[in-house]
Motif scaffolding. Structure first.
Motif, short mmCIF file in Angstrom:
data_model
loop_
_atom_site.label_atom_id
_atom_site.label_comp_id
_atom_site.label_asym_id
_atom_site.label_seq_id
_atom_site.Cartn_x
_atom_site.Cartn_y
_atom_site.Cartn_z
N ASP A 190 30.62 18.36 44.81
CA ASP A 190 29.91 17.16 44.38
C ASP A 190 28.67 17.53 43.55
N PRO A 191 28.18 16.60 42.71
CA PRO A 191 27.09 16.92 41.77
C PRO A 191 25.82 17.43 42.44
N ASP A 192 25.45 16.88 43.59
CA ASP A 192 24.22 17.33 44.25
C ASP A 192 24.34 18.78 44.71
N THR A 193 25.50 19.13 45.29
CA THR A 193 25.70 20.52 45.73
C THR A 193 25.78 21.45 44.53
N THR A 194 26.44 21.01 43.47
CA THR A 194 26.52 21.81 42.24
C THR A 194 25.12 22.12 41.71
N SER A 195 24.27 21.12 41.67
CA SER A 195 22.90 21.32 41.19
C SER A 195 22.13 22.29 42.09
N THR A 196 22.32 22.16 43.40
CA THR A 196 21.64 23.06 44.33
C THR A 196 22.12 24.49 44.18
N LEU A 197 23.44 24.68 44.05
CA LEU A 197 23.98 26.02 43.87
C LEU A 197 23.39 26.69 42.64
N ARG A 198 23.31 25.96 41.54
CA ARG A 198 22.76 26.54 40.31
C ARG A 198 21.28 26.84 40.45
N HIS A 199 20.56 25.97 41.13
CA HIS A 199 19.14 26.24 41.37
C HIS A 199 18.96 27.49 42.22
N CYS A 200 19.84 27.67 43.20
CA CYS A 200 19.73 28.81 44.11
C CYS A 200 19.92 30.15 43.38
#
Length: 425
Positions: free
Chosen positions: A174-184
């Protein structure tokens, strides 16, 4: 018998058109046999293939295992030719460095040596270049091969590797998890774990993260893999001038065990000497690999790796199994400090196609760190953290897939983590 057994194989154009049979026949070369198999699998968008002596070809699909019955039976002689062809296409073990032999001589020598090694070890794992598929120079994708012996004789398990790396959005995250993964993965240091069973898409998720990172940020990324599944190009699409290619900001050093380094242990030992910003270790196999990951994360590197576990809690438990009980407190303390996330995923049989489910634990606050540091096999604090906003619980994500009609109730029941919870929605 599978419905695939009723299909006719696609025609063989070019030099195959006039003489090629519609199924396996005695005397066929390994190249012709593989061309017929891979062309059929390409049309069916299948990547995993099982070949056994005196049996038909089996393929992995969304329905499980299906039979390519229309191609006929692979004889022992056929399997021998296929193995020799695959070894001949094996990615060069020395890249031509330090040898005066011609490519043809190297290929003949490689086949002889590989057959001798296989005779002694009874198993061979390697990757190889794509093979011709008999139409206008078209080749299959790169291949990951395991050759082995069993009751039926020689067997070959083959995975056709994709030449293109998908974006995270295309994987079902999902988009929120995708964004978090990239931030990490932009953090300077820490440990990122992608876990799951064999065939759950861990390598694809990691490749998507690394590919995004190399295209957007200047890093030195070093990988140690066994084998390399995805190859990262040196260039990228120019964001300002469509159709043009420019060098990517990152440089990637990819090393494959058996080809570029003698052993996984050597790759682990040498990786820190290459001045990397980001390290990808294909798999944490033992305590030595885990120690290397934690040491690298604590000394200023971002480390990504995988474990064969399902669920964040089970991943912590699996790590502890690598150590003596008296060391568990120290290991948990280190994990609480360096762990950035655990992304645990699985691929399920879906209604129309395979569906990705996952659990996500982001170690981004004191409550998460404390739950990790104080974890023991019976504690529920870590489970409670996973249920909080910002994290994704395995069973909650399964309920989402079921609600949207992507999986059946039977699939949900078989895949859920908490067997005592009958709440569907």
């Amino acid at each position: 018998m599978s419905i695939l057994a009723t299909l006719e194989p696609p025609p063989l154009p070019g030099r195959f058109t006039a003489v090629a049979p519609a199924h396996f026949v005695p005397g066929m070369s390994g190249e012709d046999l593989l061309g017929m198999i891979f062309r059929t699998c390409c049309d069916l968008t299948v990547s995993d293939i099982q070949m056994r002596a005196e049996r038909p070809v089996y393929i992995h699909t969304n329905k499980g295992i299906e039979i390519l019955g229309h191609l006929g039976i692979l004889s022992s002689a056929h399997l021998d030719e296929i193995l020799k062809e695959l070894i001949g296409n094996r990615e060069c073990s020395n890249h031509g460095f330090g040898t005066d032999h011609s490519p043809d001589q190297r290929t003949a020598n490689d086949i002889r040596m590989a057959i001798a090694d296989f005779t002694n070890c009874r198993v061979a794992d390697f990757s190889c270049d794509g093979v011709p598929m008999g139409e206008r120079g078209k080749r299959s994708g790169r291949l990951r091969i395991q050759a082995h012996l069993s009751l039926s004789g020689l067997g070959i398990t083959c995975r056709i590797l994709s030449d293109s790396i998908p974006e995270l959005e295309a994987l079902g995250i999902d988009p929120d998890t995708t964004s978090t993964l990239r931030h990490c993965v932009l953090k300077r240091a820490g440990l990122c774990l992608v876990t799951g069973a064999t065939g759950s898409g861990k390598s694809t998720t990691l490749a998507s993260l690394i590919d995004w990172l190399r295209r957007h940020h200047p890093k030195h990324i070093v990988t140690v893999e066994d084998p390399i599944e995805y190859q990262y190009p040196v260039t990228m699409d120019d964001p300002q001038y469509p159709g043009h290619r420019i060098p990517a900001p990152s440089i990637i050093t990819q090393q494959e065990v058996g080809r570029d380094v003698h052993s996984y242990r050597q790759g682990l030992k040498d990786v820190l000497r290459k001045a990397p910003h980001v390290i990808l270790l294909g798999e944490i196999r033992d305590r030595e690999a885990m120690d290397t990951c934690m040491e690298a994360a604590q000394t200023g590197h971002l480390v990504l790796s995988t474990l064969h576990t399902t669920g964040a809690v089970k991943t912590i438990g699996r790590i502890l199994e690598l150590y003596r009980k008296e060391n568990h407190a120290a290991v948990l303390s280190r994990l609480a400090e360096i762990l950035i996330f655990i992304h645990s995923q699985g691929l399920l049989v879906g209604v129309q196609r395979r569906a990705l489910t996952y659990e996500f634990l982001h170690n981004n606050d004191d409550a998460s760190s404390s739950a990790i540091a104080n974890y023991n096999g019976g504690a529920r604090s870590l489970d409670d953290v996973i249920r909080r906003s910002g994290n994704i619980e395995w069973d909650a994500n399964l309920r989402r897939l079921l609600k949207h009609g992507l999986i059946t109730h039977d699939t949900f029941t078989n895949a859920k983590m908490n067997r005592n919870d009958d709440n569907l929605m």
